[in-house]
Scaffold this active site. Structure first.
Site, PDB file in Angstrom:
ATOM      1  CG  ASN A   9      -0.288   0.020   2.517  1.00  0.00           C
ATOM      2  OD1 ASN A   9       0.914  -0.197   2.596  1.00  0.00           O
ATOM      3  ND2 ASN A   9      -1.032   0.251   3.576  1.00  0.00           N
ATOM      4  CB  CYS A  10       4.451   1.861   0.080  1.00  0.00           C
ATOM      5  SG  CYS A  10       5.716   3.089  -0.229  1.00  0.00           S
ATOM      6  CG  ASP A  11       0.979   6.823  -1.953  1.00  0.00           C
ATOM      7  OD1 ASP A  11       0.095   5.957  -2.159  1.00  0.00           O
ATOM      8  OD2 ASP A  11       0.757   7.876  -1.322  1.00  0.00           O
ATOM      9  CE  LYS A  14      -1.172   1.744  -3.452  1.00  0.00           C
ATOM     10  NZ  LYS A  14      -2.275   2.532  -2.878  1.00  0.00           N
TER      11      LYS A  14
END
Length: 114
Positions: A9-11, A14
């Site tokens: 879930n880390c930007d 991504k």
């Protein structure tokens, strides 16, 4: 094969995975939280990069550490913290053809894959 390590879930993760996908680069993703983290693995990268680059000192996990832990940080303590709190590790760690990159910069990825 290309391997990328981090937290789903880390930007930044991504962005890195989107870059790999857009450039048609197959990769294996290892999620520290879901898939775990071995001491030998993190020890290798602390030895290669140094704990100062492996630990994300701008993140909330680092900021939540007590001042004594932060001021006494060294390789062994960094490994201990990374195993206990994988979110403290800078992301992503990309490994391709025995080359490693920490963090995501499109230009650096481009250089690795050219």
């Amino acid at each position: 094969m290309t391997n990328i390590y981090g937290i789903k879930n880390c930007d930044t993760m991504k962005k890195a995975m989107a870059w790999l996908t857009q450039n048609d680069i197959e990769f294996n993703f290892h999620d520290y939280r879901k898939d775990g983290l071995e001491k030998a693995f993190i020890s290798q990268w602390v030895a290669e990069f140094g704990w100062e680059k492996i630990l994300n000192k701008r993140g909330t996990t680092w900021r939540a550490l007590d001042e004594e832990t932060k001021s006494n940080m060294n390789d062994a303590l960094a490994i201990e913290q990374a195993l206990a709190q994988p979110a403290i590790i800078k992301r992503p760690l990309l490994i391709h053809d025995n080359k490693a990159a920490l963090g995501f910069k499109a230009a650096e990825y481009q250089a690795i894959f050219n």
